[in-house]
Scaffold this motif. Sequence first.
Motif, PDB file in Angstrom:
ATOM      1  N   ARG A   1       0.564  -1.415   0.254  1.00  0.00           N
ATOM      2  CA  ARG A   1       0.247  -0.398  -0.013  1.00  0.00           C
ATOM      3  C   ARG A   1       0.702   1.549   0.155  1.00  0.00           C
ATOM      4  O   ARG A   1       0.383   2.067  -0.756  1.00  0.00           O
ATOM      5  CB  ARG A   1      -0.938   0.058   1.297  1.00  0.00           C
ATOM      6  CG  ARG A   1      -2.075  -1.132   0.904  1.00  0.00           C
ATOM      7  CD  ARG A   1      -2.960  -1.006   2.625  1.00  0.00           C
ATOM      8  NE  ARG A   1      -3.934  -1.734   2.193  1.00  0.00           N
ATOM      9  CZ  ARG A   1      -5.129  -1.860   1.702  1.00  0.00           C
ATOM     10  NH1 ARG A   1      -5.819  -1.066   0.999  1.00  0.00           N
ATOM     11  NH2 ARG A   1      -5.671  -2.545   1.268  1.00  0.00           N
TER      12      ARG A   1
ATOM     13  N   LEU B   1      -3.633   3.105  -3.156  1.00  0.00           N
ATOM     14  CA  LEU B   1      -4.723   2.291  -3.303  1.00  0.00           C
ATOM     15  C   LEU B   1      -6.363   2.657  -3.105  1.00  0.00           C
ATOM     16  O   LEU B   1      -6.788   3.323  -2.057  1.00  0.00           O
ATOM     17  CB  LEU B   1      -4.555   0.530  -2.968  1.00  0.00           C
ATOM     18  CG  LEU B   1      -3.231  -0.326  -3.117  1.00  0.00           C
ATOM     19  CD1 LEU B   1      -2.629  -0.629  -2.255  1.00  0.00           C
ATOM     20  CD2 LEU B   1      -3.896  -0.040  -4.685  1.00  0.00           C
ATOM     21  N   ARG B   2      -7.565   2.119  -3.794  1.00  0.00           N
ATOM     22  CA  ARG B   2      -8.988   3.090  -3.500  1.00  0.00           C
ATOM     23  C   ARG B   2      -9.807   1.507  -4.062  1.00  0.00           C
ATOM     24  O   ARG B   2      -9.266   0.743  -4.135  1.00  0.00           O
ATOM     25  CB  ARG B   2      -8.738   3.565  -4.295  1.00  0.00           C
ATOM     26  CG  ARG B   2      -7.731   5.212  -4.394  1.00  0.00           C
ATOM     27  CD  ARG B   2      -8.576   6.296  -5.290  1.00  0.00           C
ATOM     28  NE  ARG B   2      -7.777   7.691  -5.056  1.00  0.00           N
ATOM     29  CZ  ARG B   2      -6.842   7.646  -5.900  1.00  0.00           C
ATOM     30  NH1 ARG B   2      -5.945   6.802  -6.734  1.00  0.00           N
ATOM     31  NH2 ARG B   2      -6.260   8.922  -5.279  1.00  0.00           N
TER      32      ARG B   2
ATOM     33  N   ASP C   1     -10.279  -1.200  -6.291  1.00  0.00           N
ATOM     34  CA  ASP C   1      -8.895  -1.178  -7.612  1.00  0.00           C
ATOM     35  C   ASP C   1      -8.549  -2.927  -7.944  1.00  0.00           C
ATOM     36  O   ASP C   1      -7.378  -3.585  -8.555  1.00  0.00           O
ATOM     37  CB  ASP C   1      -7.482  -0.744  -6.545  1.00  0.00           C
ATOM     38  CG  ASP C   1      -7.540   0.428  -7.140  1.00  0.00           C
ATOM     39  OD1 ASP C   1      -7.836   1.173  -8.138  1.00  0.00           O
ATOM     40  OD2 ASP C   1      -6.624   0.894  -6.134  1.00  0.00           O
TER      41      ASP C   1
ATOM     42  N   PHE D   1      -5.443  -5.109  -5.663  1.00  0.00           N
ATOM     43  CA  PHE D   1      -4.751  -4.464  -6.589  1.00  0.00           C
ATOM     44  C   PHE D   1      -4.927  -5.032  -7.497  1.00  0.00           C
ATOM     45  O   PHE D   1      -4.241  -4.287  -8.727  1.00  0.00           O
ATOM     46  CB  PHE D   1      -3.752  -3.680  -6.034  1.00  0.00           C
ATOM     47  CG  PHE D   1      -2.605  -4.984  -5.773  1.00  0.00           C
ATOM     48  CD1 PHE D   1      -1.954  -4.974  -6.671  1.00  0.00           C
ATOM     49  CD2 PHE D   1      -2.250  -5.224  -4.138  1.00  0.00           C
ATOM     50  CE1 PHE D   1      -0.929  -6.591  -6.488  1.00  0.00           C
ATOM     51  CE2 PHE D   1      -1.587  -5.932  -3.758  1.00  0.00           C
ATOM     52  CZ  PHE D   1      -0.808  -7.121  -5.727  1.00  0.00           C
TER      53      PHE D   1
ATOM     54  N   ARG E   1      -6.939  -5.251 -10.797  1.00  0.00           N
ATOM     55  CA  ARG E   1      -7.190  -4.223 -11.453  1.00  0.00           C
ATOM     56  C   ARG E   1      -6.294  -3.432 -11.442  1.00  0.00           C
ATOM     57  O   ARG E   1      -6.639  -2.501 -12.800  1.00  0.00           O
ATOM     58  CB  ARG E   1      -8.698  -4.908 -11.405  1.00  0.00           C
ATOM     59  CG  ARG E   1      -9.753  -4.896 -11.484  1.00  0.00           C
ATOM     60  CD  ARG E   1     -10.988  -4.070 -11.131  1.00  0.00           C
ATOM     61  NE  ARG E   1     -11.954  -5.277 -11.427  1.00  0.00           N
ATOM     62  CZ  ARG E   1     -12.749  -5.626 -12.188  1.00  0.00           C
ATOM     63  NH1 ARG E   1     -13.176  -4.938 -13.387  1.00  0.00           N
ATOM     64  NH2 ARG E   1     -13.771  -6.761 -11.886  1.00  0.00           N
ATOM     65  N   ARG E   2      -5.150  -3.843 -10.887  1.00  0.00           N
ATOM     66  CA  ARG E   2      -4.265  -1.696 -10.823  1.00  0.00           C
ATOM     67  C   ARG E   2      -3.043  -2.190 -12.434  1.00  0.00           C
ATOM     68  O   ARG E   2      -2.055  -2.990 -11.742  1.00  0.00           O
ATOM     69  CB  ARG E   2      -3.696  -1.701  -9.578  1.00  0.00           C
ATOM     70  CG  ARG E   2      -4.645  -0.988  -9.099  1.00  0.00           C
ATOM     71  CD  ARG E   2      -4.242   0.720  -9.299  1.00  0.00           C
ATOM     72  NE  ARG E   2      -3.487   1.193  -9.157  1.00  0.00           N
ATOM     73  CZ  ARG E   2      -3.291   1.913  -8.337  1.00  0.00           C
ATOM     74  NH1 ARG E   2      -3.419   2.172  -7.204  1.00  0.00           N
ATOM     75  NH2 ARG E   2      -1.903   2.800  -8.420  1.00  0.00           N
TER      76      ARG E   2
END
Length: 233
Positions: free
Chosen positions: A26, A36-37, A40, A69, A71-72
């Motif tokens: 993070r 990170l949101r 994500d 994360f 999809r990041r």
Amino acid sequence: MTETFDMHRRLSEALADSTEAWRFLREFAEYWQQPLRPGDGWSERELRAAEARLGLRLPAALREAYLVFGRRSDLTSNHDTLLAPDELRVVDGALVYRAENQGCAFWGVMLDALEHDDPGTVMRLDLADKAQERWEAWNPSLTAACVEMVMSEAVQYDKGFTDYAEWETGDAGERLRDLLQELPAPGPDSRWFSGPDVLVRAVEGFCVHARGRTAEAMEQLRETLPWGDWLEG
């Protein structure tokens, strides 16, 4: 996030403890990319669908990576690719979750290790002689593999201040050690170094990947490391 990020200390902590690894990821994302949101990661529904299709349960560490994360693409798929849940597959006794960008290598977890929350990972080269292909031990844990993945993708981010240098004589790591701080290695194939706002990965006998937080930091690094054929320098 403070204006400085102690890569050596935080990476050492991350590689020693899985909880610290997720905290490191993070903080690393916020310092080198974007925080990170929510959104994500992939959803629980998508992970359950993948598990139902494969007839297995994903290890807790892999589920965490996908949920937080997955999809990041800036953290997972600038060069090599973290497979989407519907792309996960089983090959010769291993769950494959990551692929080299030209299909030359794959990373996975052996099926008999899936019962562990944070199992070790394996790597397999795609060879002309398929009879010679074998799964070989790679990272000692999936969390370490995630740390290595995110760091490796960060130094190859095509929208950042990155550069690449051919270096085939096999001593890039030794020369870098004299100029930058060497970091604990999150994986077996590279040596890592950091300096003021720069991160460098050396693949011995092959190349150097470098990332700066600013254009000025990257230019200073090129001047500090004048050897090698820098692609952008």
